[in-house]
Design a protein around this motif. Structure first.
Motif, mmCIF file in Angstrom:
data_model
loop_
_atom_site.group_PDB
_atom_site.id
_atom_site.type_symbol
_atom_site.label_atom_id
_atom_site.label_comp_id
_atom_site.label_asym_id
_atom_site.label_seq_id
_atom_site.Cartn_x
_atom_site.Cartn_y
_atom_site.Cartn_z
ATOM 1 N N ARG A 104 0.842 -1.208 0.000
ATOM 2 C CA ARG A 104 0.000 0.000 0.000
ATOM 3 C C ARG A 104 0.868 1.246 0.000
ATOM 4 O O ARG A 104 1.902 1.305 0.660
ATOM 5 N N PHE A 105 0.392 2.252 -0.744
ATOM 6 C CA PHE A 105 1.132 3.495 -0.842
ATOM 7 C C PHE A 105 0.925 4.326 0.429
ATOM 8 O O PHE A 105 -0.097 4.203 1.111
ATOM 9 N N PRO A 106 1.903 5.214 0.754
ATOM 10 C CA PRO A 106 1.736 6.107 1.901
ATOM 11 C C PRO A 106 0.499 6.985 1.717
ATOM 12 O O PRO A 106 0.107 7.269 0.578
ATOM 13 N N PRO A 107 -0.129 7.365 2.796
ATOM 14 C CA PRO A 107 0.273 7.170 4.189
ATOM 15 C C PRO A 107 -0.188 5.846 4.791
ATOM 16 O O PRO A 107 0.145 5.547 5.926
ATOM 17 N N VAL A 108 -0.928 5.035 4.030
ATOM 18 C CA VAL A 108 -1.440 3.770 4.577
ATOM 19 C C VAL A 108 -0.326 2.756 4.734
ATOM 20 O O VAL A 108 -0.268 2.024 5.728
ATOM 21 N N GLY A 109 0.586 2.699 3.748
ATOM 22 C CA GLY A 109 1.657 1.719 3.776
ATOM 23 C C GLY A 109 3.007 2.331 3.484
ATOM 24 O O GLY A 109 3.183 3.542 3.583
ATOM 25 N N GLU A 110 3.944 1.454 3.068
ATOM 26 C CA GLU A 110 5.320 1.885 2.851
ATOM 27 C C GLU A 110 5.781 1.642 1.417
ATOM 28 O O GLU A 110 6.967 1.640 1.127
ATOM 29 N N ARG A 111 4.850 1.459 0.509
ATOM 30 C CA ARG A 111 5.189 1.118 -0.873
ATOM 31 C C ARG A 111 5.729 2.323 -1.626
ATOM 32 O O ARG A 111 5.074 3.368 -1.693
ATOM 33 N N PRO A 112 6.899 2.195 -2.225
ATOM 34 C CA PRO A 112 7.444 3.322 -2.994
ATOM 35 C C PRO A 112 6.593 3.613 -4.224
ATOM 36 O O PRO A 112 5.987 2.714 -4.808
ATOM 37 N N ARG A 113 6.572 4.863 -4.625
ATOM 38 C CA ARG A 113 5.809 5.261 -5.808
ATOM 39 C C ARG A 113 6.695 5.055 -7.046
ATOM 40 O O ARG A 113 7.240 6.000 -7.619
ATOM 41 N N GLN A 114 6.778 3.791 -7.439
ATOM 42 C CA GLN A 114 7.644 3.432 -8.556
ATOM 43 C C GLN A 114 6.908 3.512 -9.888
ATOM 44 O O GLN A 114 5.689 3.357 -9.955
ATOM 45 N N VAL A 115 7.675 3.737 -10.943
ATOM 46 C CA VAL A 115 7.136 3.702 -12.295
ATOM 47 C C VAL A 115 7.034 2.233 -12.692
ATOM 48 O O VAL A 115 8.037 1.544 -12.861
ATOM 49 N N SER A 116 5.814 1.744 -12.831
ATOM 50 C CA SER A 116 5.593 0.313 -13.081
ATOM 51 C C SER A 116 4.244 0.134 -13.771
ATOM 52 O O SER A 116 3.436 1.074 -13.845
ATOM 53 N N PRO A 117 3.971 -1.075 -14.278
ATOM 54 C CA PRO A 117 2.648 -1.316 -14.864
ATOM 55 C C PRO A 117 1.511 -1.030 -13.891
ATOM 56 O O PRO A 117 0.443 -0.554 -14.292
ATOM 57 N N ALA A 118 1.731 -1.307 -12.593
ATOM 58 C CA ALA A 118 0.672 -1.088 -11.606
ATOM 59 C C ALA A 118 0.331 0.388 -11.450
ATOM 60 O O ALA A 118 -0.810 0.740 -11.129
ATOM 61 N N SER A 119 1.305 1.258 -11.660
ATOM 62 C CA SER A 119 1.066 2.698 -11.512
ATOM 63 C C SER A 119 0.799 3.373 -12.851
ATOM 64 O O SER A 119 0.849 4.612 -12.937
#
Length: 243
Positions: A104-119
């Motif tokens: 999960r992305f911040p502030p809920v989690g610690e996932r980096p905001r990476q450039v990827s298919p998911a984003s």
């Protein structure tokens, strides 16, 4: 009855061989979901990302049974854009919480905001996978009521084969059928999705009759059954053996 438990029973596939032909056939024949088995099979994120890419817009949900619960592993597979991560060998709700933070992305989690298919390659940071607990350990079995009450719990799958082995390792005399039913009753009774493998496509209804709403057909096993039937037909009165 909740909206989740009222959902139409689903029959999907699980495979360690997501070929282009198989993926292409899913939408054609109306299969709504596939779980790619990346646990101890040699499959990696690249194959999962390719499946997501091929099925994008088709309405077919893509899940993956990940190799481990390590944060980097979960993040890598989440970045492929899959709809569901099936978490193996889960024993405690603390492990579910850690998986949630990792995906999960911040502030809920610690996932980096990476450039990827998911984003969508850095344009939208919204897609997060459903986290499904794979009930295949005695600890998860004994903690099923705690899992279903947990606010982060989103549903699960049952691994009967590994659960049998773990019951034996712990010297438990509880039958696997009783253990499986205990999990189904707890998860479905709390309004969550729960699934398990079916012996064959023809017996998917056996899973639903137990109260589970998701049945998974092992693709390789189903192909083997079909080929065996063809072989036996060839060995009949009009086949080579009957000549």
């Amino acid at each position: 009855m909740s909206a989740q438990t009222a959902r139409r029973p689903e029959v999907g596939l699980i495979t360690a061989d997501p070929t282009p032909t198989l993926l292409g056939l899913l939408e054609v024949v109306g299969i709504g979901s596939i779980v790619i088995d990346a646990e101890q099979t040699g499959l990696g994120p690249a194959q999962c990302a390719e499946a997501v890419h091929r099925l994008r817009g088709s309405g077919v949900a893509v899940g993956v049974r990940v190799p481990s619960l390590e944060a980097d592993c979960l993040l890598t597979f989440a970045n492929t854009g899959v709809d569901e991560l099936v978490l193996p060998r889960v024993r405690t709700t603390a492990e579910l919480e850690a998986a949630h933070r990792a995906t999960r992305f911040p502030p809920v989690g610690e996932r980096p905001r990476q450039v990827s298919p998911a984003s969508r390659y850095g344009t939208r940071y919204e897609h997060v996978p459903v986290l499904s607990v794979l009930f295949e350990t005695v600890d998860a079995l004994d903690g099923v009521d705690e899992f279903v009450r947990h606010p982060l719990f989103q549903g699960g799958w049952i691994g009967p084969t590994d659960l049998v082995d773990d019951l034996q390792r712990h010297g438990r005399d509880e039958s696997v059928d009783a253990a499986v039913q205990r999990i189904i009753d707890a998860v479905a009774g709390a309004g969550h999705r729960i699934g398990m493998p079916a012996p064959s496509a023809a017996r998917a209804g056996d899973v639903h009759s137990r109260g589970a709403d998701r049945a998974a057909i092992y693709w390789e096993r189903e192909v083997a059954l079909t080929l065996r039937t063809l072989h036996e037909a060839g060995e009949g009165p009009h086949g080579p053996a009957g000549r």
